[in-house]
Write a protein that holds these residues in place. Sequence first.
Motif, PDB file in Angstrom:
ATOM      1  N   SER A  64      48.520  -1.017  84.384  1.00  0.00           N
ATOM      2  CA  SER A  64      48.816  -2.384  83.951  1.00  0.00           C
ATOM      3  C   SER A  64      48.254  -2.641  82.552  1.00  0.00           C
ATOM      4  O   SER A  64      47.169  -2.171  82.208  1.00  0.00           O
ATOM      5  CB  SER A  64      48.185  -3.360  84.933  1.00  0.00           C
ATOM      6  OG  SER A  64      48.255  -4.656  84.424  1.00  0.00           O
ATOM      7  N   VAL A  66      47.190  -5.372  81.585  1.00  0.00           N
ATOM      8  CA  VAL A  66      46.280  -6.519  81.644  1.00  0.00           C
ATOM      9  C   VAL A  66      44.917  -6.188  81.025  1.00  0.00           C
ATOM     10  O   VAL A  66      44.231  -7.069  80.502  1.00  0.00           O
ATOM     11  CB  VAL A  66      46.158  -7.014  83.115  1.00  0.00           C
ATOM     12  CG1 VAL A  66      45.301  -6.105  83.956  1.00  0.00           C
ATOM     13  CG2 VAL A  66      45.632  -8.428  83.176  1.00  0.00           C
ATOM     14  N   LEU A 124      42.791 -13.438  84.088  1.00  0.00           N
ATOM     15  CA  LEU A 124      43.625 -14.258  84.970  1.00  0.00           C
ATOM     16  C   LEU A 124      44.967 -14.564  84.302  1.00  0.00           C
ATOM     17  O   LEU A 124      46.032 -14.346  84.906  1.00  0.00           O
ATOM     18  CB  LEU A 124      42.892 -15.572  85.296  1.00  0.00           C
ATOM     19  CG  LEU A 124      43.719 -16.618  86.032  1.00  0.00           C
ATOM     20  CD1 LEU A 124      43.967 -16.205  87.471  1.00  0.00           C
ATOM     21  CD2 LEU A 124      43.038 -17.980  86.005  1.00  0.00           C
ATOM     22  N   MET A 127      47.127 -11.462  83.974  1.00  0.00           N
ATOM     23  CA  MET A 127      47.734 -11.052  85.244  1.00  0.00           C
ATOM     24  C   MET A 127      48.913 -11.960  85.596  1.00  0.00           C
ATOM     25  O   MET A 127      49.986 -11.488  85.976  1.00  0.00           O
ATOM     26  CB  MET A 127      46.696 -11.117  86.362  1.00  0.00           C
ATOM     27  CG  MET A 127      47.217 -10.616  87.678  1.00  0.00           C
ATOM     28  SD  MET A 127      46.385 -11.349  89.085  1.00  0.00           S
ATOM     29  CE  MET A 127      47.231 -12.875  89.261  1.00  0.00           C
ATOM     30  N   LEU A 128      48.709 -13.260  85.445  1.00  0.00           N
ATOM     31  CA  LEU A 128      49.777 -14.207  85.796  1.00  0.00           C
ATOM     32  C   LEU A 128      51.011 -13.977  84.912  1.00  0.00           C
ATOM     33  O   LEU A 128      52.144 -13.970  85.395  1.00  0.00           O
ATOM     34  CB  LEU A 128      49.288 -15.655  85.654  1.00  0.00           C
ATOM     35  CG  LEU A 128      48.214 -16.093  86.658  1.00  0.00           C
ATOM     36  CD1 LEU A 128      47.771 -17.524  86.373  1.00  0.00           C
ATOM     37  CD2 LEU A 128      48.707 -15.999  88.100  1.00  0.00           C
ATOM     38  N   LEU A 130      51.885 -11.187  83.174  1.00  0.00           N
ATOM     39  CA  LEU A 130      52.540  -9.892  83.390  1.00  0.00           C
ATOM     40  C   LEU A 130      53.220  -9.799  84.760  1.00  0.00           C
ATOM     41  O   LEU A 130      54.263  -9.162  84.892  1.00  0.00           O
ATOM     42  CB  LEU A 130      51.521  -8.761  83.220  1.00  0.00           C
ATOM     43  CG  LEU A 130      51.018  -8.549  81.787  1.00  0.00           C
ATOM     44  CD1 LEU A 130      49.771  -7.683  81.777  1.00  0.00           C
ATOM     45  CD2 LEU A 130      52.097  -7.903  80.937  1.00  0.00           C
ATOM     46  N   ALA A 131      52.604 -10.420  85.764  1.00  0.00           N
ATOM     47  CA  ALA A 131      53.205 -10.381  87.107  1.00  0.00           C
ATOM     48  C   ALA A 131      54.237 -11.497  87.285  1.00  0.00           C
ATOM     49  O   ALA A 131      54.731 -11.709  88.381  1.00  0.00           O
ATOM     50  CB  ALA A 131      52.117 -10.491  88.175  1.00  0.00           C
ATOM     51  N   ARG A 132      54.530 -12.170  86.189  1.00  0.00           N
ATOM     52  CA  ARG A 132      55.508 -13.270  86.164  1.00  0.00           C
ATOM     53  C   ARG A 132      55.214 -14.298  87.250  1.00  0.00           C
ATOM     54  O   ARG A 132      56.052 -14.666  88.058  1.00  0.00           O
ATOM     55  CB  ARG A 132      56.932 -12.721  86.298  1.00  0.00           C
ATOM     56  CG  ARG A 132      57.400 -12.056  85.009  1.00  0.00           C
ATOM     57  CD  ARG A 132      58.716 -11.353  85.203  1.00  0.00           C
ATOM     58  NE  ARG A 132      58.537  -9.911  85.283  1.00  0.00           N
ATOM     59  CZ  ARG A 132      59.430  -9.078  85.786  1.00  0.00           C
ATOM     60  NH1 ARG A 132      60.550  -9.523  86.286  1.00  0.00           N
ATOM     61  NH2 ARG A 132      59.209  -7.773  85.784  1.00  0.00           N
ATOM     62  N   LEU A 133      53.940 -14.726  87.284  1.00  0.00           N
ATOM     63  CA  LEU A 133      53.511 -15.755  88.231  1.00  0.00           C
ATOM     64  C   LEU A 133      53.095 -17.000  87.447  1.00  0.00           C
ATOM     65  O   LEU A 133      52.536 -16.851  86.371  1.00  0.00           O
ATOM     66  CB  LEU A 133      52.331 -15.255  89.067  1.00  0.00           C
ATOM     67  CG  LEU A 133      52.598 -14.086  90.019  1.00  0.00           C
ATOM     68  CD1 LEU A 133      51.293 -13.594  90.610  1.00  0.00           C
ATOM     69  CD2 LEU A 133      53.548 -14.474  91.131  1.00  0.00           C
ATOM     70  N   PRO A 134      53.314 -18.190  87.933  1.00  0.00           N
ATOM     71  CA  PRO A 134      53.983 -18.503  89.177  1.00  0.00           C
ATOM     72  C   PRO A 134      55.478 -18.217  89.089  1.00  0.00           C
ATOM     73  O   PRO A 134      56.102 -18.487  88.066  1.00  0.00           O
ATOM     74  CB  PRO A 134      53.723 -20.001  89.358  1.00  0.00           C
ATOM     75  CG  PRO A 134      53.358 -20.503  88.019  1.00  0.00           C
ATOM     76  CD  PRO A 134      52.806 -19.392  87.241  1.00  0.00           C
ATOM     77  N   GLN A 135      56.014 -17.670  90.150  1.00  0.00           N
ATOM     78  CA  GLN A 135      57.428 -17.321  90.176  1.00  0.00           C
ATOM     79  C   GLN A 135      58.217 -18.526  90.691  1.00  0.00           C
ATOM     80  O   GLN A 135      58.145 -18.865  91.857  1.00  0.00           O
ATOM     81  CB  GLN A 135      57.642 -16.114  91.081  1.00  0.00           C
ATOM     82  CG  GLN A 135      59.066 -15.606  91.013  1.00  0.00           C
ATOM     83  CD  GLN A 135      59.229 -14.319  91.795  1.00  0.00           C
ATOM     84  OE1 GLN A 135      58.638 -13.296  91.450  1.00  0.00           O
ATOM     85  NE2 GLN A 135      60.009 -14.375  92.850  1.00  0.00           N
ATOM     86  N   THR A 139      63.778 -13.380  91.838  1.00  0.00           N
ATOM     87  CA  THR A 139      64.459 -12.318  91.087  1.00  0.00           C
ATOM     88  C   THR A 139      65.238 -11.397  92.020  1.00  0.00           C
ATOM     89  O   THR A 139      65.953 -10.515  91.570  1.00  0.00           O
ATOM     90  CB  THR A 139      63.435 -11.488  90.290  1.00  0.00           C
ATOM     91  OG1 THR A 139      62.434 -11.031  91.216  1.00  0.00           O
ATOM     92  CG2 THR A 139      62.775 -12.285  89.194  1.00  0.00           C
TER      93      THR A 139
ATOM     94  N   PHE B 209      51.365 -19.036  94.258  1.00  0.00           N
ATOM     95  CA  PHE B 209      52.034 -18.834  92.961  1.00  0.00           C
ATOM     96  C   PHE B 209      53.435 -18.218  93.123  1.00  0.00           C
ATOM     97  O   PHE B 209      53.919 -17.549  92.228  1.00  0.00           O
ATOM     98  CB  PHE B 209      51.208 -17.935  92.026  1.00  0.00           C
ATOM     99  CG  PHE B 209      49.975 -18.587  91.482  1.00  0.00           C
ATOM    100  CD1 PHE B 209      50.003 -19.221  90.240  1.00  0.00           C
ATOM    101  CD2 PHE B 209      48.795 -18.595  92.183  1.00  0.00           C
ATOM    102  CE1 PHE B 209      48.877 -19.836  89.727  1.00  0.00           C
ATOM    103  CE2 PHE B 209      47.667 -19.208  91.676  1.00  0.00           C
ATOM    104  CZ  PHE B 209      47.707 -19.830  90.445  1.00  0.00           C
ATOM    105  N   LYS B 219      51.091  -4.236  90.965  1.00  0.00           N
ATOM    106  CA  LYS B 219      50.549  -3.417  89.865  1.00  0.00           C
ATOM    107  C   LYS B 219      49.581  -4.245  89.005  1.00  0.00           C
ATOM    108  O   LYS B 219      48.454  -3.822  88.738  1.00  0.00           O
ATOM    109  CB  LYS B 219      51.718  -2.908  89.019  1.00  0.00           C
ATOM    110  CG  LYS B 219      51.335  -2.218  87.741  1.00  0.00           C
ATOM    111  CD  LYS B 219      52.582  -1.784  87.003  1.00  0.00           C
ATOM    112  CE  LYS B 219      52.323  -1.636  85.530  1.00  0.00           C
ATOM    113  NZ  LYS B 219      53.509  -1.208  84.806  1.00  0.00           N
ATOM    114  N   PHE B 228      38.283  -7.945  87.324  1.00  0.00           N
ATOM    115  CA  PHE B 228      37.456  -9.033  87.864  1.00  0.00           C
ATOM    116  C   PHE B 228      36.190  -8.457  88.471  1.00  0.00           C
ATOM    117  O   PHE B 228      35.094  -8.970  88.271  1.00  0.00           O
ATOM    118  CB  PHE B 228      38.221  -9.820  88.931  1.00  0.00           C
ATOM    119  CG  PHE B 228      39.126 -10.877  88.364  1.00  0.00           C
ATOM    120  CD1 PHE B 228      38.633 -11.847  87.508  1.00  0.00           C
ATOM    121  CD2 PHE B 228      40.466 -10.907  88.685  1.00  0.00           C
ATOM    122  CE1 PHE B 228      39.461 -12.815  86.972  1.00  0.00           C
ATOM    123  CE2 PHE B 228      41.303 -11.874  88.153  1.00  0.00           C
ATOM    124  CZ  PHE B 228      40.803 -12.832  87.304  1.00  0.00           C
TER     125      PHE B 228
END
Lengths: 181, 457
Positions: A64, A66, A124, A127-128, A130-135, A139, B209, B219, B228
């Motif tokens: 990742s 991140v 944080l 991560m959000l 790159l992980a496309r959160l909040p979704q 998809t 989320f 990943k 973390f």
Amino acid sequence: MMNLITKLLTPAPQKFHGVMGIFYYVDDAAEAVTQLRKAGHKDLQVFSPVPHHEIEHALEQGPSLVRWVTFGGGLLGATGGFALCWYSIQSWPMVIGGKELFSIPPFTVIGYESMILLAGLANLLGMLALARLPQLKATAPYDPRFQEDKIGIWVPCGPDANARVEQMLKGQGAEEVQVHG
Amino acid sequence: MSQTTTHAAAHGVADPEKRPITQASLNDDVMKLISLPGKWWWVAFIFDLIVLAVALAAVRNLIVHGWGVSGFMRPVMWAVDITNFVFWVGIAHCGTLVSAVLFLFRSHFRRAVYRIAEAMTVFGVLTAAMFPAIHTGRPWFDYWLFPYPNQRQLWTNVRSPLEWDVFAVNTYLTVSSIFFLVGLIPDVAAVRDRAKHPLMKLIYTLLSFGWTGANFQWKHFYGAYLFFAALATPLVFSVHSVVSWDFAMSQTPGWHSTLFAPYFVAGAIFSGVAMVINLLIPIRKIFKLEHIVTLDHMEKLAKLVLLTSTMVGYSYLTEFFMAWYGPNKAERDLFWFRATGHYWWAFWTMFSCNVIFPLVLWFKPVRRNMGIMFFLCILVNVGMWFERFVIIVTSLTRSFNPATWFYYKMSITEVALIVGSFAWFFMFFLVFVRVLPAFSIAEIKETLPMPRRRDHA
């Protein structure tokens, strides 16, 4: 009020084009991913209740990114923490016992804690992002069984490839195959 | 919510430890905590709120009438509130140890217990942070603790350990809360998918989320989780070191020692692990989760208590040795006063509960007896509260100048503060157990053997 919440939680139906294969066995799912990728389906999505190393290898996922975001946050935090100490002691000089105003050991504590704080926040946000959160928009078709014990492989494809992909998934041991679009 | 699998498993096997766990039954087992509010939960919660209301009345008195209503008098201006602060920061430390440090060491037993420990961290820091805020006497000016630009160009004293504490504790609260909430995302998604009530579904949807368990989400989730853990590990050691420097940076006898940082960190982990054991024992019993949190897990936690108890005991003895061996007469007198003076009872409560009683943990049958463990861990926490009390009060009552010596007596207001801190902590904890997955579904699932066709064949 409850009606409004229910309405909010029920998004407008989305149209997907592709085939979803639902697997129980991990080795079947990993083999299916390998075969599908060999057949040219590179943009697969795999859903699972836990990450599986076999599937990660089959997908050829790299590490990742991140970590670079976290590193940037840490660097900013450490610099910001030291800068704050330097600026504040210069702006309001408090001479105590004739000691040096610019004292590295106490500044290190503030700089260190600021580094951890900003690195954590950057981690944080990274991560959000790159992980496309909040979704907000799905998809791929989602099945609650992916949070229990099933593995879903979503193969986006046009109507002409549906039958071939369906056959491949069934051949690799999919318990259920859903054709969309 | 389907509990068929759980009941079948429970009826099929007599030994609760040996109930089989499957991926689906694990979801059922963990989510039954959420689905069962129960009469006793309400009784406990309402009782907790009543105790908290009494404590809030005491806080109101402190704010309206000032600290004069407590037993505080010069030179003992730090007593119960700072004792409580250090105690609760200490309790909080175990969560990060279990979730982050043991994660980095790939210690798999943590997976069954870390969520409870992490929740304890967040609620522990929330409890701890209240005490310095109240102790300022004028809590409406607490924002002065933070450095912010103002018209007179006044800044906080960044060379003061008290200011380091502001940075350390707030960083700890922020990072441990993020760590806790991020770890919850996959599990909350599983709860979301089963939630029936629209309001609960909305709350779980927001907290998850929109997690789907897609490969790219896992990943980056684990990519971030590793960092973390890597950030929280040095943080946990730095925070209690900084708390210890609140004392060690001064010249007061009994405080001015380089031993304080490791001594405080070991003590924090000691009390925190004991508290985790106290929380886990009733939960695993009431919700019949002995097959998820097994006796082996509990025994490993007991070994951590034993290890940290020996470290704390070593620190106590080192303090006395250094006082006797060193050249400082005030230090020597202070330690003699600690063990034999006005507060001898507090010192010996501390020493017995933290060093002598935990010695029974050398015996395996004791480590695997949950009744004895529960009682012992309560004693450890009583001992650890007294440790902070002894450090703070004995040193302040007997400083360098005998003219300032003073005998501090605790008032009913401070007793209300101590009891209220527990009520405040348990208020959060009771709600947590009721609404969020108290055990990590995803991480425990990873320890289960994954279904493979070749094994099945």
